[in-house]
Write an enzyme that holds these catalytic residues in place. Structure first.
Site, mmCIF file in Angstrom:
data_model
loop_
_atom_site.group_PDB
_atom_site.id
_atom_site.type_symbol
_atom_site.label_atom_id
_atom_site.label_comp_id
_atom_site.label_asym_id
_atom_site.label_seq_id
_atom_site.Cartn_x
_atom_site.Cartn_y
_atom_site.Cartn_z
ATOM 1 N N LYS A 87 0.809 -1.093 -0.082
ATOM 2 C CA LYS A 87 0.112 0.014 0.158
ATOM 3 C C LYS A 87 0.870 1.375 0.022
ATOM 4 O O LYS A 87 2.139 1.031 0.508
ATOM 5 C CB LYS A 87 -0.797 -0.058 1.327
ATOM 6 C CG LYS A 87 -0.291 0.097 2.521
ATOM 7 C CD LYS A 87 0.403 1.463 3.045
ATOM 8 C CE LYS A 87 0.888 1.254 4.380
ATOM 9 N NZ LYS A 87 1.715 2.752 4.678
ATOM 10 N N ASP A 146 -1.103 -1.767 10.961
ATOM 11 C CA ASP A 146 -1.404 -1.734 9.372
ATOM 12 C C ASP A 146 -2.207 -2.989 8.809
ATOM 13 O O ASP A 146 -2.961 -3.310 8.018
ATOM 14 C CB ASP A 146 -0.443 -1.664 8.559
ATOM 15 C CG ASP A 146 -0.101 -0.120 8.312
ATOM 16 O OD1 ASP A 146 -0.728 0.820 9.128
ATOM 17 O OD2 ASP A 146 1.067 0.049 8.056
#
Length: 295
Positions: A12, A136
């Site tokens: 990401k 995350d």
């Protein structure tokens, strides 16, 4: 089912990252927009009936007790299963890069083992487990681009426009790996950025905000400053993702390199620099590969 082979673990980027405050326990409060990208690792999971958890590094060597093993061990303990697995990892996303590669690998292990072991846990239950592994990891378990707040636990899905998802990105990672603790402990870190609004972000997602961690990262390493300067000069825009050290730049369609993007294209001959052209993903590929586990 005895194996799941080639499960994707996409990286990401943070389209922006603001530090809005700090809790009494020392954790920083953040706002960010996370976008999945098509730079990804690959995970093989093979069932074991002896309860053992073994990892096999199929590309580069990883630490002895990495986040994938910790994820498998946590799910095994919490579920009470007597099954185990062999975990094969083809690592392509650089570590220490601000791309969430290790967190994504752990999320893919959780999602894959949930099916391989026949647990049938709903996604919300896996997310709660994922938060114990790192801030995350729940994002990757959820599997959708998102507006992220708090310490990473407040995740709101966001549909990013095609103008973002279809625009290629040049990525440049210098050799340095920036320790997250050094960034959040830096006196150069700004901790009082005003709260942002999703609608304002979506009006101009490529240009919105900044990365508040970029200034302390450049103070930590001149290589981050070098990467930012190179990308700014070459493409006219540059921003660091996460706590570093990867820098990305939006590419005009006409300016996209025909043969990808390599550090030598910008005069870097050191093999430890990594470059790549990527694009955003509208959703995690595992959402289409595994059986639905939504509540």
């Amino acid at each position: 089912m005895s194996a799941l082979i080639g499960l994707p673990a996409p990286a990401k980027i943070n389209l922006f990252l603001h530090v809005t405050g700090r809790r009494l326990d020392g954790y920083h409060l953040l706002q960010s927009a996370f976008m999945l990208i098509d730079w990804q690792d690959s995970i093989d999971l093979t069932l074991r009936t002896d309860g053992r958890l073994l990892r096999h590094d199929l590309t580069v060597p990883l630490p002895d007790d990495d986040l994938c093993l910790r994820a498998a061990r946590l799910l095994q303990t919490e579920s009470g299963t007597r099954l185990g697995c062999d975990i094969g990892i083809r690592k392509h996303v650089p570590w220490g890069a601000g791309l969430g590669g290790g967190s994504s690998d752990a999320a893919t292990v959780l999602l894959g083992l949930n099916q391989l072991w026949g647990l049938g846990w709903p996604r919300t239950r896996l997310e709660a487990l994922a938060l114990r592994l790192g801030a995350d990891v729940p994002f990757f378990v959820r599997g959708r681009n998102a507006w992220v707040e708090g310490v990473g636990e407040a995740i709101t899905p966001v549909d990013l426009p095609d103008s973002v998802l279809k625009t290629p990105l040049a990525m440049l990672k210098p050799p340095v790996a920036v320790p997250t603790a050094a960034i959040f402990g830096s006196p150069a870190l700004k901790r009082d950025t005003p709260h942002a609004i999703v609608a304002v972000f979506l009006a101009a997602p490529k240009r919105f905000g900044r990365n508040d961690l970029q200034k302390p990262a450049t103070a930590y390493s001149s290589q981050v400053s070098q990467a930012l300067e190179i990308m700014q000069n070459r493409f006219g825009n540059s921003r660091m993702t996460g706590s570093g050290s990867t820098v990305f730049s939006w590419l005009d369609h006409d300016a996209q390199p025909e043969n990808g993007f390599q550090p030598r294209d910008v005069g870097l001959n050191d093999p430890d620099w990594v470059g790549r052209v990527t694009r955003g993903l509208p959703r995690h590929p595992l959402l289409d590969m595994l059986e639905p586990i939504d509540d």
